[in-house]
Motif scaffolding. Structure first.
Motif, mmCIF file in Angstrom:
data_model
loop_
_atom_site.group_PDB
_atom_site.id
_atom_site.type_symbol
_atom_site.label_atom_id
_atom_site.label_comp_id
_atom_site.label_asym_id
_atom_site.label_seq_id
_atom_site.Cartn_x
_atom_site.Cartn_y
_atom_site.Cartn_z
ATOM 1 N N ARG A 1 0.870 -1.177 0.000
ATOM 2 C CA ARG A 1 0.000 0.000 0.000
ATOM 3 C C ARG A 1 0.912 1.234 0.000
ATOM 4 O O ARG A 1 1.587 1.514 0.983
ATOM 5 N N ILE A 2 0.916 1.957 -1.114
ATOM 6 C CA ILE A 2 1.861 3.056 -1.315
ATOM 7 C C ILE A 2 1.115 4.389 -1.267
ATOM 8 O O ILE A 2 0.129 4.597 -1.989
ATOM 9 N N SER A 3 1.597 5.288 -0.430
ATOM 10 C CA SER A 3 1.026 6.636 -0.380
ATOM 11 C C SER A 3 1.579 7.467 -1.538
ATOM 12 O O SER A 3 2.785 7.471 -1.806
ATOM 13 N N ILE A 4 0.685 8.162 -2.214
ATOM 14 C CA ILE A 4 1.115 9.010 -3.326
ATOM 15 C C ILE A 4 1.122 10.494 -2.938
ATOM 16 O O ILE A 4 1.250 11.370 -3.805
ATOM 17 N N LEU A 5 0.992 10.769 -1.660
ATOM 18 C CA LEU A 5 1.087 12.149 -1.193
ATOM 19 C C LEU A 5 2.523 12.659 -1.318
ATOM 20 O O LEU A 5 3.485 11.886 -1.302
ATOM 21 N N GLU A 6 2.649 13.964 -1.424
ATOM 22 C CA GLU A 6 3.984 14.570 -1.510
ATOM 23 C C GLU A 6 4.705 14.396 -0.178
ATOM 24 O O GLU A 6 4.115 14.598 0.896
ATOM 25 N N ARG A 7 5.974 14.041 -0.254
ATOM 26 C CA ARG A 7 6.766 13.802 0.956
ATOM 27 C C ARG A 7 7.936 14.779 1.007
ATOM 28 O O ARG A 7 8.396 15.277 -0.020
ATOM 29 N N GLN A 8 8.386 15.026 2.214
ATOM 30 C CA GLN A 8 9.564 15.879 2.419
ATOM 31 C C GLN A 8 10.646 15.086 3.119
ATOM 32 O O GLN A 8 10.408 14.492 4.182
ATOM 33 N N LEU A 9 11.821 15.079 2.519
ATOM 34 C CA LEU A 9 12.951 14.445 3.187
ATOM 35 C C LEU A 9 13.400 15.293 4.366
ATOM 36 O O LEU A 9 13.302 16.521 4.319
ATOM 37 N N PRO A 10 13.896 14.677 5.416
ATOM 38 C CA PRO A 10 14.446 15.459 6.523
ATOM 39 C C PRO A 10 15.589 16.351 6.038
ATOM 40 O O PRO A 10 16.313 16.000 5.099
ATOM 41 N N THR A 11 15.714 17.518 6.656
ATOM 42 C CA THR A 11 16.790 18.445 6.267
ATOM 43 C C THR A 11 18.146 17.772 6.440
ATOM 44 O O THR A 11 18.455 17.227 7.502
ATOM 45 N N ALA A 12 18.916 17.815 5.363
ATOM 46 C CA ALA A 12 20.237 17.167 5.376
ATOM 47 C C ALA A 12 21.327 18.215 5.219
ATOM 48 O O ALA A 12 21.157 19.210 4.513
ATOM 49 N N SER A 13 22.454 17.996 5.892
ATOM 50 C CA SER A 13 23.615 18.884 5.793
ATOM 51 C C SER A 13 24.777 18.107 5.208
ATOM 52 O O SER A 13 25.068 16.988 5.659
ATOM 53 N N GLN A 14 25.434 18.682 4.223
ATOM 54 C CA GLN A 14 26.615 18.042 3.653
ATOM 55 C C GLN A 14 27.687 19.090 3.376
ATOM 56 O O GLN A 14 27.374 20.234 3.036
ATOM 57 N N ASP A 15 28.914 18.681 3.547
ATOM 58 C CA ASP A 15 30.050 19.562 3.292
ATOM 59 C C ASP A 15 30.393 19.536 1.809
ATOM 60 O O ASP A 15 30.272 18.513 1.136
#
Length: 297
Positions: free
Chosen positions: A70-84
């Motif tokens: 059962r797959i949700s097709i709602l828009e998702r937000q990835l957690p804020t990521a920090s990269q150098d």
């Protein structure tokens, strides 16, 4: 007929009917699938993809087909990521990013990738480092919108095979280490001081230009006044010459007498010059001048 046997036959028939009714109800329950508007269901038959059910009422084959995902097709937000990342001018920056996406083809997402969020986060980190490595620090700060567009397009290409649509990518912040911040602050202060010096120098230059313009204007006006005076004197001389030519010596004597009277008047009006000592022959000359003026009048 024995009553007991009749009752037994009736009970047996009712049980069969009840079992049949129960089986039909079970088939209906298992065969009818109501999918919510925000989901899609992936149906498998014997472990293989059978169908993808969209929102609404759907029918499947009971006991053969099953809803595996059962797959949700709602828009998702990835957690804020920090990269150098390191810019092309060798400045270390820390970039905070956030990505929004939604699943459009659940069958690809289910069977081609295990951890969707982790895969997208890793892809975004690699693309951000690659794109920032092509730019200088000033470009990263000033062209953030272009950088975001480039990252979004690159992520879309990378996740296309996963049945995912990237709806938005954001660069929330670009952080610098303290040493770089101090250096940038010194550079900013130096630039402000330079601009102040340039402004002051331009002001002094403008003042000198205005003073020069004022002097030039004064000189032009003085020259103009002298020219007018010279023209007036030339005109007066021409008039006198014309009078002499018309009236002879009397006109010349009249002009001389007039000048003598004007000179005497000017001397008498001077400060501290109320008492004037004049030679006798001069008085005679002034007398003759007054007589001539009186005669002319």
């Amino acid at each position: 007929m024995d009553t007991t046997s009749v009752i037994g036959d009736l009970l047996g028939g009712n049980i069969v009917l009840l079992l049949l009714a129960g089986f039909i109800i079970l088939c209906i329950v298992l065969g009818v699938r109501i999918v919510p508007q925000s989901e899609k269901h992936v149906v498998e038959r014997f472990g293989r993809l059978r169908a993808v059910l969209g929102p609404g009422i759907n029918l499947i084959v009971p006991f053969l087909d099953r809803v595996a995902h059962r797959i949700s097709i709602l828009e998702r937000q990835l957690p804020t990521a920090s990269q150098d990342a390191i810019t092309s001018d060798n400045v270390l920056v820390q970039v905070d990013t956030s990505v929004f996406y939604r699943i459009t083809e659940p069958e690809k997402t289910v069977y081609r990738i295990r951890d969707v969020d982790g895969a997208i986060a890793t892809t975004v980190a690699g693309i951000v480092r690659a794109e920032i490595g092509k730019m200088e620090l000033d470009e990263v700060q000033s062209n953030r919108s272009n950088l975001i567009s480039t990252i979004k397009a690159s992520v879309e290409d990378a996740v296309d095979d996963w049945g995912i649509e990237v709806t938005r990518a954001e660069i929330l912040d670009v952080n610098l280490d303290q040493q770089t911040r101090d250096a940038m602050l010194q550079q900013l202060n130096a630039e402000r001081a330079r601009r102040a010096q340039v402004t002051e120098a331009e002001g002094r230059k403008r003042a000198v230009e205005l003073a020069a313009d004022a002097q030039l204007y004064a000189a032009e006006q003085e020259a103009k006044a002298r020219r007018i005076t010279a023209e007036a004197e030339a005109f007066a001389t021409e008039v006198v010459a014309r009078a002499i030519a018309d009236h002879g010596i009397e006109a010349a004597q009249y002009q001389v007498a007039l000048k003598q009277v004007e000179a005497l008047t000017a001397v008498g009006q001077g400060a501290g010059k109320q008492t004037i000592v004049v030679p006798a022959h001069a008085l005679e000359a002034f007398g003759d001048a007054f007589n001539m003026l009186k005669g002319r009048g």
